[in-house]
Motif scaffolding. Sequence first.
Motif, PDB file in Angstrom:
ATOM      1  N   ILE A  12       0.836  -1.203   0.000  1.00  0.00           N
ATOM      2  CA  ILE A  12       0.000   0.000   0.000  1.00  0.00           C
ATOM      3  C   ILE A  12       0.871   1.253   0.000  1.00  0.00           C
ATOM      4  O   ILE A  12       0.613   2.210  -0.747  1.00  0.00           O
ATOM      5  N   ALA A  13       1.904   1.270   0.822  1.00  0.00           N
ATOM      6  CA  ALA A  13       2.809   2.416   0.866  1.00  0.00           C
ATOM      7  C   ALA A  13       3.516   2.601  -0.476  1.00  0.00           C
ATOM      8  O   ALA A  13       3.643   3.728  -0.986  1.00  0.00           O
ATOM      9  N   GLU A  14       3.947   1.501  -1.057  1.00  0.00           N
ATOM     10  CA  GLU A  14       4.633   1.553  -2.350  1.00  0.00           C
ATOM     11  C   GLU A  14       3.728   2.131  -3.424  1.00  0.00           C
ATOM     12  O   GLU A  14       4.130   2.996  -4.208  1.00  0.00           O
ATOM     13  N   ARG A  15       2.477   1.666  -3.468  1.00  0.00           N
ATOM     14  CA  ARG A  15       1.558   2.110  -4.532  1.00  0.00           C
ATOM     15  C   ARG A  15       1.142   3.558  -4.353  1.00  0.00           C
ATOM     16  O   ARG A  15       0.870   4.248  -5.347  1.00  0.00           O
ATOM     17  N   THR A  16       1.094   4.039  -3.136  1.00  0.00           N
ATOM     18  CA  THR A  16       0.628   5.409  -2.875  1.00  0.00           C
ATOM     19  C   THR A  16       1.782   6.388  -2.665  1.00  0.00           C
ATOM     20  O   THR A  16       1.539   7.552  -2.341  1.00  0.00           O
ATOM     21  N   GLY A  17       3.021   5.942  -2.857  1.00  0.00           N
ATOM     22  CA  GLY A  17       4.164   6.827  -2.731  1.00  0.00           C
ATOM     23  C   GLY A  17       4.452   7.282  -1.311  1.00  0.00           C
ATOM     24  O   GLY A  17       4.983   8.381  -1.101  1.00  0.00           O
ATOM     25  N   ARG A  18       4.128   6.454  -0.348  1.00  0.00           N
ATOM     26  CA  ARG A  18       4.347   6.814   1.056  1.00  0.00           C
ATOM     27  C   ARG A  18       5.533   6.045   1.628  1.00  0.00           C
ATOM     28  O   ARG A  18       5.996   5.068   1.045  1.00  0.00           O
ATOM     29  N   ARG A  19       5.992   6.488   2.775  1.00  0.00           N
ATOM     30  CA  ARG A  19       7.078   5.812   3.460  1.00  0.00           C
ATOM     31  C   ARG A  19       6.616   4.437   3.959  1.00  0.00           C
ATOM     32  O   ARG A  19       5.436   4.259   4.265  1.00  0.00           O
ATOM     33  N   PRO A  20       7.530   3.479   4.059  1.00  0.00           N
ATOM     34  CA  PRO A  20       7.140   2.138   4.532  1.00  0.00           C
ATOM     35  C   PRO A  20       6.541   2.138   5.933  1.00  0.00           C
ATOM     36  O   PRO A  20       5.754   1.234   6.259  1.00  0.00           O
ATOM     37  N   ASP A  21       6.896   3.147   6.748  1.00  0.00           N
ATOM     38  CA  ASP A  21       6.365   3.189   8.117  1.00  0.00           C
ATOM     39  C   ASP A  21       5.191   4.161   8.255  1.00  0.00           C
ATOM     40  O   ASP A  21       4.820   4.543   9.369  1.00  0.00           O
ATOM     41  N   ASP A  22       4.586   4.530   7.122  1.00  0.00           N
ATOM     42  CA  ASP A  22       3.459   5.473   7.153  1.00  0.00           C
ATOM     43  C   ASP A  22       2.291   4.884   7.945  1.00  0.00           C
ATOM     44  O   ASP A  22       1.869   3.736   7.711  1.00  0.00           O
ATOM     45  N   LEU A  23       1.765   5.656   8.886  1.00  0.00           N
ATOM     46  CA  LEU A  23       0.712   5.145   9.761  1.00  0.00           C
ATOM     47  C   LEU A  23      -0.613   4.949   9.041  1.00  0.00           C
ATOM     48  O   LEU A  23      -1.395   4.053   9.392  1.00  0.00           O
ATOM     49  N   ASP A  24      -0.910   5.786   8.049  1.00  0.00           N
ATOM     50  CA  ASP A  24      -2.147   5.594   7.290  1.00  0.00           C
ATOM     51  C   ASP A  24      -2.089   4.303   6.472  1.00  0.00           C
ATOM     52  O   ASP A  24      -3.082   3.569   6.384  1.00  0.00           O
ATOM     53  N   ALA A  25      -0.930   4.050   5.872  1.00  0.00           N
ATOM     54  CA  ALA A  25      -0.766   2.783   5.139  1.00  0.00           C
ATOM     55  C   ALA A  25      -0.899   1.601   6.088  1.00  0.00           C
ATOM     56  O   ALA A  25      -1.505   0.582   5.751  1.00  0.00           O
ATOM     57  N   ASP A  26      -0.368   1.753   7.292  1.00  0.00           N
ATOM     58  CA  ASP A  26      -0.471   0.698   8.300  1.00  0.00           C
ATOM     59  C   ASP A  26      -1.931   0.469   8.690  1.00  0.00           C
ATOM     60  O   ASP A  26      -2.383  -0.676   8.804  1.00  0.00           O
ATOM     61  N   ALA A  27      -2.669   1.563   8.881  1.00  0.00           N
ATOM     62  CA  ALA A  27      -4.076   1.442   9.268  1.00  0.00           C
ATOM     63  C   ALA A  27      -4.892   0.758   8.175  1.00  0.00           C
ATOM     64  O   ALA A  27      -5.740  -0.106   8.461  1.00  0.00           O
ATOM     65  N   LEU A  28      -4.642   1.128   6.915  1.00  0.00           N
ATOM     66  CA  LEU A  28      -5.383   0.497   5.822  1.00  0.00           C
ATOM     67  C   LEU A  28      -5.016  -0.984   5.707  1.00  0.00           C
ATOM     68  O   LEU A  28      -5.892  -1.822   5.452  1.00  0.00           O
ATOM     69  N   ALA A  29      -3.735  -1.309   5.907  1.00  0.00           N
ATOM     70  CA  ALA A  29      -3.325  -2.719   5.863  1.00  0.00           C
ATOM     71  C   ALA A  29      -4.023  -3.520   6.948  1.00  0.00           C
ATOM     72  O   ALA A  29      -4.442  -4.658   6.728  1.00  0.00           O
ATOM     73  N   TRP A  30      -4.165  -2.942   8.141  1.00  0.00           N
ATOM     74  CA  TRP A  30      -4.890  -3.630   9.214  1.00  0.00           C
ATOM     75  C   TRP A  30      -6.362  -3.788   8.849  1.00  0.00           C
ATOM     76  O   TRP A  30      -6.973  -4.823   9.154  1.00  0.00           O
ATOM     77  N   ALA A  31      -6.943  -2.773   8.198  1.00  0.00           N
ATOM     78  CA  ALA A  31      -8.354  -2.874   7.805  1.00  0.00           C
ATOM     79  C   ALA A  31      -8.546  -4.008   6.801  1.00  0.00           C
ATOM     80  O   ALA A  31      -9.507  -4.788   6.900  1.00  0.00           O
TER      81      ALA A  31
END
Length: 212
Positions: A154-173
């Motif tokens: 998710i972080a890779e596709r959206t251009g975010r850092r690997p430790d991005d909290l929003d990417a983490d939240a979406l991955a948990w969802a």
Amino acid sequence: MNTSSPEQPVRSDDPLDRLPLRERKKLKTRRAIQHHALRLFERQGYDDTTVEQIAAAAEISPSTFFRYFPTKEDVIVSDEYDPVMVDLFRRQPAELPPIEALRRVFGELLPEMFVSDRELVMTRLRLTADVPSVRARMFEAMRSGTQGVLKELIAERTGRRPDDLDADALAWAVTGVLMSAMYAWMDGVVDFEAMAGLVDHNLTFLAAGCPL
């Protein structure tokens, strides 16, 4: 690139055949150990089956067992589908948002998996439902495996850092809706054949903002 190279994934009915040759060789051994372990669990029960018995049935040493599976629980909860998921995800059109890309990935992967590994998947899910220690290990494996892979993708596709909290939240969802479908089958709410469709429904529901 020469697509006939032995290091290239091979398309077949088995999604794991997409992996490189040396990985498939490791998987052959892992699957053989899993096959013997699950057969023993079904025949004599999880608690009454020892690692030594599994190793003897697979004609390996207990130390070899632990090279492939750190714990007895791992022989149930471990699988090799995360690399296949990564490969399929990265093949999706770049303009697709993460959840839509994942819908396509699971729409291709899950039906194949449920056909090629039907008995293995069903046995693993039954043991997860029935054995508390396996259920606990399943959660930890999801956290350290699939959820981490989803966060990275998710972080890779959206251009975010690997430790991005929003990417983490979406991955948990996304992990949550996958587990929701799994528990729906274990609780007898849906048939096994309906799980792939339920995963797609759950992802669509999530992408829409979970309207109720």
